[in-house]
Scaffold this motif. Structure first.
Motif, PDB file in Angstrom:
ATOM      1  N   VAL A   1      24.357  61.784   8.134  1.00 31.91           N
ATOM      2  CA  VAL A   1      23.889  60.442   7.770  1.00 31.91           C
ATOM      3  C   VAL A   1      24.846  59.413   8.365  1.00 31.91           C
ATOM      4  CG1 VAL A   1      22.791  61.255   5.633  1.00 31.91           C
ATOM      5  CG2 VAL A   1      25.149  60.412   5.557  1.00 31.91           C
ATOM      6  N   PRO A   2      24.330  58.261   8.765  1.00 31.94           N
ATOM      7  CA  PRO A   2      25.222  57.247   9.331  1.00 31.94           C
ATOM      8  C   PRO A   2      26.102  56.565   8.289  1.00 31.94           C
ATOM      9  CG  PRO A   2      22.942  56.495   9.414  1.00 31.94           C
ATOM     10  CD  PRO A   2      22.924  57.899   8.904  1.00 31.94           C
ATOM     11  N   ASP A   3      25.601  56.434   7.046  1.00 28.77           N
ATOM     12  CA  ASP A   3      26.337  55.726   5.993  1.00 28.77           C
ATOM     13  C   ASP A   3      26.236  56.526   4.694  1.00 28.77           C
ATOM     14  OD1 ASP A   3      26.460  53.825   3.591  1.00 28.77           O
ATOM     15  OD2 ASP A   3      27.184  52.534   5.216  1.00 28.77           O
TER      16      ASP A   3
ATOM     17  N   GLN B   1      37.712  67.409  10.344  1.00 33.38           N
ATOM     18  CA  GLN B   1      36.315  67.479  10.764  1.00 33.38           C
ATOM     19  C   GLN B   1      35.751  66.096  11.109  1.00 33.38           C
ATOM     20  OE1 GLN B   1      34.640  70.392  11.120  1.00 33.38           O
ATOM     21  NE2 GLN B   1      36.321  71.626  10.362  1.00 33.38           N
ATOM     22  N   GLY B   2      36.490  65.032  10.782  1.00 32.39           N
ATOM     23  CA  GLY B   2      36.043  63.682  11.112  1.00 32.39           C
ATOM     24  C   GLY B   2      34.899  63.176  10.269  1.00 32.39           C
ATOM     25  N   VAL B   3      34.857  63.611   8.976  1.00 33.49           N
ATOM     26  CA  VAL B   3      33.739  63.220   8.125  1.00 33.49           C
ATOM     27  C   VAL B   3      34.188  62.754   6.745  1.00 33.49           C
ATOM     28  CG1 VAL B   3      32.067  64.760   9.222  1.00 33.49           C
ATOM     29  CG2 VAL B   3      33.339  65.570   7.234  1.00 33.49           C
ATOM     30  N   ARG B   4      33.349  61.916   6.173  1.00 35.95           N
ATOM     31  CA  ARG B   4      33.371  61.621   4.746  1.00 35.95           C
ATOM     32  C   ARG B   4      32.140  62.327   4.214  1.00 35.95           C
ATOM     33  NH1 ARG B   4      31.563  56.223   2.080  1.00 35.95           N
ATOM     34  NH2 ARG B   4      31.860  56.788  -0.099  1.00 35.95           N
TER      35      ARG B   4
ATOM     36  N   GLU C   1      33.849  59.189  17.586  1.00 35.59           N
ATOM     37  CA  GLU C   1      34.245  60.395  18.314  1.00 35.59           C
ATOM     38  C   GLU C   1      33.985  61.669  17.513  1.00 35.59           C
ATOM     39  OE1 GLU C   1      36.625  57.693  18.068  1.00 35.59           O
ATOM     40  OE2 GLU C   1      35.539  56.989  19.828  1.00 35.59           O
ATOM     41  N   SER C   2      33.642  61.548  16.247  1.00 36.59           N
ATOM     42  CA  SER C   2      33.472  62.740  15.417  1.00 36.59           C
ATOM     43  C   SER C   2      32.222  63.512  15.835  1.00 36.59           C
ATOM     44  CB  SER C   2      33.380  62.364  13.935  1.00 36.59           C
ATOM     45  OG  SER C   2      32.098  61.867  13.635  1.00 36.59           O
ATOM     46  N   THR C   3      32.222  64.802  15.523  1.00 37.27           N
ATOM     47  CA  THR C   3      31.077  65.667  15.828  1.00 37.27           C
ATOM     48  C   THR C   3      29.805  65.140  15.174  1.00 37.27           C
ATOM     49  OG1 THR C   3      32.554  67.555  15.983  1.00 37.27           O
ATOM     50  CG2 THR C   3      30.233  68.041  15.648  1.00 37.27           C
TER      51      THR C   3
ATOM     52  N   ALA D   1      29.092  61.976  14.369  1.00 43.28           N
ATOM     53  CA  ALA D   1      28.640  60.769  15.078  1.00 43.28           C
ATOM     54  C   ALA D   1      27.899  61.163  16.353  1.00 43.28           C
ATOM     55  CB  ALA D   1      29.828  59.871  15.404  1.00 43.28           C
ATOM     56  N   LYS D   2      28.424  62.149  17.065  1.00 45.09           N
ATOM     57  CA  LYS D   2      27.761  62.606  18.292  1.00 45.09           C
ATOM     58  C   LYS D   2      26.409  63.249  17.972  1.00 45.09           C
ATOM     59  CE  LYS D   2      32.141  63.175  20.671  1.00 45.09           C
ATOM     60  NZ  LYS D   2      33.177  64.124  21.104  1.00 45.09           N
ATOM     61  N   PHE D   3      26.355  64.010  16.876  1.00 43.18           N
ATOM     62  CA  PHE D   3      25.086  64.613  16.458  1.00 43.18           C
ATOM     63  C   PHE D   3      24.048  63.524  16.182  1.00 43.18           C
ATOM     64  CE2 PHE D   3      22.072  65.863  13.224  1.00 43.18           C
ATOM     65  CZ  PHE D   3      21.615  67.094  13.664  1.00 43.18           C
ATOM     66  N   ILE D   4      24.448  62.506  15.421  1.00 43.07           N
ATOM     67  CA  ILE D   4      23.519  61.419  15.076  1.00 43.07           C
ATOM     68  C   ILE D   4      23.078  60.667  16.331  1.00 43.07           C
ATOM     69  CG2 ILE D   4      23.304  59.204  13.865  1.00 43.07           C
ATOM     70  CD1 ILE D   4      25.126  60.443  11.651  1.00 43.07           C
ATOM     71  N   ALA D   5      24.004  60.424  17.265  1.00 46.28           N
ATOM     72  CA  ALA D   5      23.658  59.727  18.507  1.00 46.28           C
ATOM     73  C   ALA D   5      22.642  60.533  19.321  1.00 46.28           C
ATOM     74  CB  ALA D   5      24.911  59.467  19.330  1.00 46.28           C
ATOM     75  N   ARG D   6      22.783  61.850  19.298  1.00 47.39           N
ATOM     76  CA  ARG D   6      21.918  62.729  20.079  1.00 47.39           C
ATOM     77  C   ARG D   6      20.588  63.006  19.382  1.00 47.39           C
ATOM     78  NH1 ARG D   6      25.652  66.267  20.624  1.00 47.39           N
ATOM     79  NH2 ARG D   6      24.997  67.609  18.917  1.00 47.39           N
ATOM     80  N   ASN D   7      20.626  63.214  18.051  1.00 44.95           N
ATOM     81  CA  ASN D   7      19.447  63.686  17.325  1.00 44.95           C
ATOM     82  C   ASN D   7      18.914  62.740  16.261  1.00 44.95           C
ATOM     83  OD1 ASN D   7      19.596  66.464  18.469  1.00 44.95           O
ATOM     84  ND2 ASN D   7      21.518  66.502  17.354  1.00 44.95           N
ATOM     85  N   GLY D   8      19.680  61.715  15.925  1.00 45.41           N
ATOM     86  CA  GLY D   8      19.342  60.886  14.777  1.00 45.41           C
ATOM     87  C   GLY D   8      19.818  61.580  13.509  1.00 45.41           C
ATOM     88  N   GLN D   9      19.706  60.905  12.385  1.00 41.81           N
ATOM     89  CA  GLN D   9      20.152  61.546  11.144  1.00 41.81           C
ATOM     90  C   GLN D   9      19.202  62.662  10.772  1.00 41.81           C
ATOM     91  OE1 GLN D   9      20.424  58.492   8.164  1.00 41.81           O
ATOM     92  NE2 GLN D   9      18.420  58.933   7.357  1.00 41.81           N
ATOM     93  N   GLY D  10      19.722  63.643  10.069  1.00 42.05           N
ATOM     94  CA  GLY D  10      18.878  64.760   9.653  1.00 42.05           C
ATOM     95  C   GLY D  10      19.689  66.021   9.447  1.00 42.05           C
TER      96      GLY D  10
END
Length: 150
Positions: A21-23, A48-51, A73-75, A77-86
């Motif tokens: 999720v973005p937020d 892991q670069g996450v909350r 730069e987190s994994t 964030a890259k996932f969301i940029a590539r696939n959207g949230q989900g």
């Protein structure tokens, strides 16, 4: 009937489903207002670069894990940029992550880490490469040992 090649203890249960999720605050509000699911644990995992937040589902110990990126730069964030949230991953609980990892490696399955890393609530985790699991990022979770009741 179980296959003699797969020990009954390899995967114990679905531990959680991870959702990128973005937020996190917006997602927590959505899950509470829409599905009545509430956080039972939250933490920041810098490595892991996450909350993240774990949401209880009914009376079971299966969880929904919401993962929000700490940086671009987190994994996640890259996932969301590539696939959207989900849905980002499916996590199975295991009793002995080293034994399960060894069995999977013997079967030609690639794991992302040479050794398990720290996961939520001091669990130990590793991931099966999505290309070796039908396109699904599979997480293996060995929960932290419960404190002794003595």
């Amino acid at each position: 009937m179980t296959s003699p090649l797969v020990p009954d203890h390899l995967l114990l249960t679905i531990d959680h489903v991870g959702i990128a999720v973005p937020d996190l605050d917006d997602a927590l509000e959505f899950y509470a207002n829409t599905f009545g699911l509430h956080s039972v644990h939250e933490e920041v995992n810098e490595e892991q670069g996450v909350r993240e937040a774990m949401l209880a589902v009914g009376d079971s110990d299966t969880r929904i894990q919401l993962l929000a990126p700490l940086s671009e730069e987190s994994t996640i964030a890259k996932f969301i940029a590539r696939n959207g949230q989900g849905i980002q991953q499916l996590a199975y609980r295991v009793a002995d992550i080293e034994a399960v990892s060894a069995i999977l490696r013997e079967r030609g399955v690639r794991l992302l880490y040479d050794a398990p890393k720290r996961g939520t609530s001091d669990s130990r985790v590793n991931f099966v490469h999505p290309k070796d699991a039908g396109g699904v990022l599979v997480e293996l979770v060995e929960p932290a040992a419960a404190p002794s009741a003595h």
